[in-house]
Design a protein around this motif. Structure first.
Motif, short mmCIF file in Angstrom:
data_model
loop_
_atom_site.label_atom_id
_atom_site.label_comp_id
_atom_site.label_asym_id
_atom_site.label_seq_id
_atom_site.Cartn_x
_atom_site.Cartn_y
_atom_site.Cartn_z
N ILE A 190 7.72 6.90 4.45
CA ILE A 190 9.03 7.54 4.36
C ILE A 190 8.85 8.95 3.82
O ILE A 190 8.14 9.17 2.84
N SER A 191 9.47 9.90 4.48
CA SER A 191 9.36 11.30 4.05
C SER A 191 9.89 11.46 2.64
O SER A 191 10.94 10.91 2.28
N LEU A 192 9.14 12.20 1.84
CA LEU A 192 9.49 12.33 0.43
C LEU A 192 10.71 13.23 0.25
O LEU A 192 10.75 14.35 0.77
N PRO A 193 11.70 12.76 -0.49
CA PRO A 193 12.86 13.59 -0.81
C PRO A 193 12.51 14.58 -1.92
O PRO A 193 11.39 14.59 -2.44
N THR A 194 13.48 15.38 -2.30
CA THR A 194 13.25 16.34 -3.38
C THR A 194 12.92 15.63 -4.68
O THR A 194 12.07 16.06 -5.46
N SER A 195 13.58 14.50 -4.91
CA SER A 195 13.37 13.76 -6.15
C SER A 195 12.79 12.38 -5.84
O SER A 195 13.38 11.62 -5.06
N PHE A 196 11.64 12.06 -6.41
CA PHE A 196 11.06 10.73 -6.28
C PHE A 196 10.13 10.50 -7.47
O PHE A 196 9.79 11.43 -8.20
N ARG A 197 9.74 9.23 -7.66
CA ARG A 197 8.85 8.89 -8.77
C ARG A 197 7.60 8.22 -8.23
O ARG A 197 7.68 7.34 -7.38
N SER A 198 6.42 8.66 -8.70
CA SER A 198 5.15 8.11 -8.26
C SER A 198 4.45 7.43 -9.44
O SER A 198 4.44 7.96 -10.56
N LEU A 199 3.89 6.25 -9.19
CA LEU A 199 3.15 5.53 -10.22
C LEU A 199 2.07 4.69 -9.56
O LEU A 199 1.98 4.62 -8.33
N MET A 200 1.24 4.04 -10.36
CA MET A 200 0.19 3.17 -9.85
C MET A 200 0.66 1.72 -9.94
O MET A 200 1.27 1.32 -10.94
N SER A 201 0.39 0.94 -8.89
CA SER A 201 0.84 -0.44 -8.84
C SER A 201 -0.20 -1.29 -8.12
O SER A 201 -0.81 -0.82 -7.15
N PRO A 202 -0.42 -2.53 -8.57
CA PRO A 202 -1.49 -3.34 -7.98
C PRO A 202 -1.18 -3.89 -6.59
O PRO A 202 -2.08 -4.34 -5.89
N SER A 203 0.09 -3.89 -6.18
CA SER A 203 0.46 -4.47 -4.88
C SER A 203 1.82 -3.94 -4.46
O SER A 203 2.59 -3.44 -5.30
N PRO A 204 2.16 -4.07 -3.16
CA PRO A 204 3.51 -3.67 -2.75
C PRO A 204 4.59 -4.54 -3.39
O PRO A 204 5.70 -4.08 -3.61
#
Length: 232
Positions: A31-45
């Motif tokens: 999904i194309s990234l919007p202006t505001s989003f949050r990124s983190l590390m996660s072990p699985s979907p």
């Protein structure tokens, strides 16, 4: 192509369901990234979706399995081809009652309302998957009342995956985990452990009269979920 009622067909997309509350918008798509989003590390979907459920602004996720990158997004308007990524969007509309079931003061005056979220990895429990569970527990435990007196009136359960909180049992129940939360009002419990068998069905639920916030420690235990309240 026919799908069951749990599936949503998206032309050109690889249709797969994540706990029947989110649908894939295409393996190898992002999904194309919007202006505001949050990124983190996660072990699985699954865990990434769990993070999305607990974010008021999240309605979709991007997940990249090699690095474990989880992106929480407010919308899913456009997608792009991106090998290695998978994108999911929520199926269920997020309602005010879902976001804060305690806002309507559903508990008796002498009890404290604690909100919980369905864990991200619990199949075979339809009521939990479609958000038809109450989403809160009521308890008159002294620790909760103390938090209220200190002005910490917003209480939520934090869930720990593959962790046990040994001892402090108030009996055991052969019920689904959300039915265990419904028993809190009768017993004034503070936390709870649910243990699952190899098919993810509940083996036992153990309400607790204490929590990791007060004493004790967590131990590793596969197929086990532990819920403990935090108040702010």
């Amino acid at each position: 192509m026919l799908f069951t009622l749990l599936f949503l067909f998206i032309p050109g997309a690889h249709a797969s369901i994540l706990h029947s509350t989110a649908v894939s918008v295409g393996k190898g798509n992002k999904i194309s990234l919007p202006t505001s989003f949050r990124s983190l590390m996660s072990p699985s979907p699954y865990a990434c979706l769990g993070e999305c459920r607990q974010d008021l602004m999240c309605s979709a996720i991007n997940y990249e399995g090699t690095t474990g990158t989880c992106e929480l997004l407010p919308d899913a308007i456009r997608t792009t081809v991106k090998p290695g990524w998978t994108a999911f969007r929520q199926l269920e509309p997020i309602t005010p009652q879902l976001m804060d079931p305690c806002a309507s003061n559903p508990c008796p005056s002498e009890k404290v309302c604690i909100q919980y979220w369905p864990p991200a990895k619990l199949p075979h429990q339809p009521a939990a998957l479609n958000y038809s569970v109450d989403g809160y527990a009521c308890s008159g435990h002294d620790w909760l009342l103390k938090m209220q007196n200190e002005g910490k009136t917003k209480c939520t359960f934090k869930v720990y995956e593959d962790k046990d909180f040994p001892n402090y049992h108030k009996g055991s129940l052969r019920v689904r985990y959300y039915e265990g939360f419904a028993k809190f009002q009768e017993t004034d419990c503070l936390s709870m452990v649910a243990i699952f068998d190899g098919t993810d069905n509940v083996e036992a639920v153990y309400p607790k009269y204490s929590s990791i916030e007060i004493e004790g420690r967590l131990t590793n235990w596969k197929k086990c979920y532990y819920w403990a309240p935090t108040c702010v």
